[in-house]
Design an enzyme around this catalytic site. Structure first.
Site, PDB file in Angstrom:
ATOM      1  N   ASP A 233      13.877  19.942  16.731  1.00 22.20           N
ATOM      2  CA  ASP A 233      13.248  20.926  15.836  1.00 22.20           C
ATOM      3  C   ASP A 233      14.371  21.773  15.232  1.00 22.20           C
ATOM      4  O   ASP A 233      15.507  21.300  15.146  1.00 22.20           O
ATOM      5  CB  ASP A 233      12.212  21.746  16.619  1.00 22.20           C
ATOM      6  CG  ASP A 233      11.078  22.228  15.729  1.00 22.20           C
ATOM      7  OD1 ASP A 233      11.391  22.933  14.747  1.00 22.20           O
ATOM      8  OD2 ASP A 233       9.905  21.920  15.989  1.00 22.20           O
ATOM      9  N   HIS A 256      16.129  20.304  12.591  1.00 23.00           N
ATOM     10  CA  HIS A 256      15.463  20.745  11.364  1.00 23.00           C
ATOM     11  C   HIS A 256      16.243  21.821  10.622  1.00 23.00           C
ATOM     12  O   HIS A 256      15.720  22.477   9.743  1.00 23.00           O
ATOM     13  CB  HIS A 256      14.034  21.215  11.671  1.00 23.00           C
ATOM     14  CG  HIS A 256      13.141  20.110  12.156  1.00 23.00           C
ATOM     15  ND1 HIS A 256      11.805  20.280  12.403  1.00 23.00           N
ATOM     16  CD2 HIS A 256      13.406  18.809  12.443  1.00 23.00           C
ATOM     17  CE1 HIS A 256      11.287  19.120  12.816  1.00 23.00           C
ATOM     18  NE2 HIS A 256      12.238  18.221  12.856  1.00 23.00           N
TER      19      HIS A 256
END
Ligand SMILES: *[C@@H]1O[C@H](CO)[C@@H](O)[C@H](O)[C@H]1NC(C)=O
Ligand SMILES: *[C@@H]1O[C@H](CO)[C@@H](O)[C@H](O)[C@H]1NC(C)=O
Ligand SMILES: *[C@@H]1O[C@H](CO)[C@@H](O)[C@H](O)[C@H]1NC(C)=O
Ligand SMILES: *[C@@H]1O[C@H](CO)[C@@H](O)[C@H](O)[C@H]1NC(C)=O
Ligand SMILES: *[C@@H]1O[C@H](CO)[C@@H](O)[C@H](O)[C@H]1NC(C)=O
Ligand SMILES: *[C@@H]1O[C@H](CO)[C@@H](O)[C@H](O)[C@H]1NC(C)=O
Length: 402
Positions: A233, A256
């Protein structure tokens, strides 16, 4: 050489030494009371074989260090230490002026089951602590069984524990630590003042769910230096209420990206202010430098942000402000307003984009992004200059912007 007579010595003692004697004694006592004590966890029943639980041993050492008026060092020798339940180091009653962990070993969560920690909020936590340093150490949360549960689509999987949390603390330094395979987030810094993370490296597979690297909430004066983060993430996420954040020489990917947000879910929300991200390297990440906010009514804001010297390698969205953030594209709020975003600088951002649109500013009509400045931005897509997309954004471009 001058020879003192006995009477002269007596006068000297009574006139010079006597008046300062209490001071001398005080200084001596201060000095001896500042003597550092070292506690080895093995002397408190910790077991380095990785199979016998060491949670209580760690708590006992902490309690002793914290109760001592001397600065304390907690030493964790090489080996694997099973920590099978929540381990909270609480500073509430501490008398010690400073506690330092020197960790050569690895703290491991149970490997065969997620049940022990799955419903725990944070596995290892510093709580209301002041002046704590942690140097070295590997935290291995063994997240695989929980990720497998989540990706099998089962509805009964627990949320998972954050590996390491620093809550309501002040003057904390974490250096040369590693976090592996967290169940949920790797590290959370929550409501802290003056926290420094240096050489803290994070690793989990690119497809592990919700494994944010470092998440900041309501904190002031946070420094993150020299860290390598590969995870499933955001590498770093900066939530509401953070100010004076300095991030330098962070390598991110897979992951991310380095994100401010998500923000604006709440109508009343503390803003984000004074964030500097320098010399970031993003490799194969989903985003590079991102600001993400929900399209909902909010009094939140993001202001005074500098992204300087960033290198991108095959990044899907190298530069992005997404004021229509809605990750699952379901029930998106889609209001014309949102969080106020202003005074954001992108300087010397270069490298390759994995998509045609490398710069995307998607802001809201009701709250346009203002003071967005680009200087020396050179992003390529398949050997050609990449494209940009702008909606309700105001600012300037200078230098070469390609
Ligand atoms: C450590 O101290 C806390 C509070 O002072 C206490 O609640 C806890 O039981 C102690 N833990 C151990 C293992 O002694
Ligand atoms: C933390 O350290 C500083 C400087 O070393 C000292 O002045 C302060 O009293 C310490 N704080 C606590 C709560 O011990
Ligand atoms: C951080 O600083 C603020 C303002 O100086 C203070 O009110 C707050 O208690 C501090 N927080 C901690 C965790 O020490
Ligand atoms: C973390 O990675 C950096 C390089 O990005 C390296 O300098 C540092 O030594 C690493 N730290 C650990 C604990 O491995
Ligand atoms: C912004 O934050 C940095 C630390 O990251 C600090 O040195 C600087 O003083 C802050 N600037 C303002 C205006 O508060
Ligand atoms: C940061 O990047 C710039 C530009 O690439 C470079 O000149 C500078 O030396 C870097 N700074 C550090 C501390 O690596």
């Amino acid at each position: 050489m001058k020879v003192f007579r006995e009477s002269e010595i007596k006068v000297y003692i009574s006139m010079v030494i006597k008046p300062i004697a209490p001071v001398l004694l005080f200084v001596l006592l201060q000095y001896s009371s500042a003597k550092v004590v070292t506690y080895n966890v093995l002397s408190f029943g910790a077991n380095a074989n990785g199979f016998i639980d060491s949670t209580t041993a760690f708590l006992n050492v902490w309690n002793l260090s914290c109760a001592s008026t001397n600065p304390a060092i907690i030493y964790v020798p090489k080996g694997r230490y099973l920590i099978s339940s929540e381990l909270t180091f609480s500073g509430i009653t501490c008398k010690s002026k400073a506690i330092r962990f020197n960790i050569d070993g690895t703290l491991v969560a149970p490997s065969n089951t997620y049940n022990a920690l799955g419903n725990t909020e944070v596995w290892i936590k510093l709580y209301r602590a002041n002046n704590v340093t942690i140097s070295g150490g590997i935290l291995d949360a063994n997240g695989t069984p929980l990720w497998n549960c989540k990706s099998s689509g089962k509805k009964t999987c627990p949320r998972g524990a954050t590996t390491f949390g620093i809550y309501h603390s002040q003057n904390i330094v974490i250096s040369n630590m590693k976090s592996l395979n967290s169940q949920m987030f790797h590290i959370i810094i929550y409501a802290c003042n003056n926290t420094k993370l240096e050489g803290v490296n994070i690793s989990a597979p690119g497809l592990s769910p919700n494994t944010d690297g470092i998440h900041l909430m309501n904190s002031k004066d946070v420094t993150i230096l020299n860290s390598k983060i590969s995870t499933g993430d955001d590498c770093i996420s900066i939530g509401p209420g953070n100010s004076n954040v300095w991030i330098e020489k962070v390598v991110c990917g897979p992951g991310h990206g380095i994100s401010i947000g998500s923000l604006g879910w709440e109508e009343k929300e503390a803003g984000v202010q004074n964030v500097t991200v320098k010399n970031a390297t993003l490799i194969g990440s989903q985003n590079g430098l991102r600001i993400k906010t929900w399209a909902r009514r909010s009094n939140g804001f993001v202001k005074d942000v500098v992204f300087q010297h960033a290198s991108m390698e095959n990044v899907r969205n190298p530069i992005i402000i997404d004021a229509n953030y809605c990750p699952h594209k379901q029930k998106c709020p889609n209001q014309v307003t949102g969080v106020k975003i202003s005074n954001v600088v992108y300087e010397d951002v270069y490298g390759t984009s994995a998509t045609r649109v490398a710069v995307k500013f998607d802001c809201k009509k009701g709250k346009p992004c203002t003071g967005i400045r680009l200087k020396d931005v050179n992003l390529q897509y398949e050997g050609q200059p990449a494209e940009s997309f702008c909606s309700y954004v105001d600012g300037t471009a200078s230098g070469y912007v390609i």
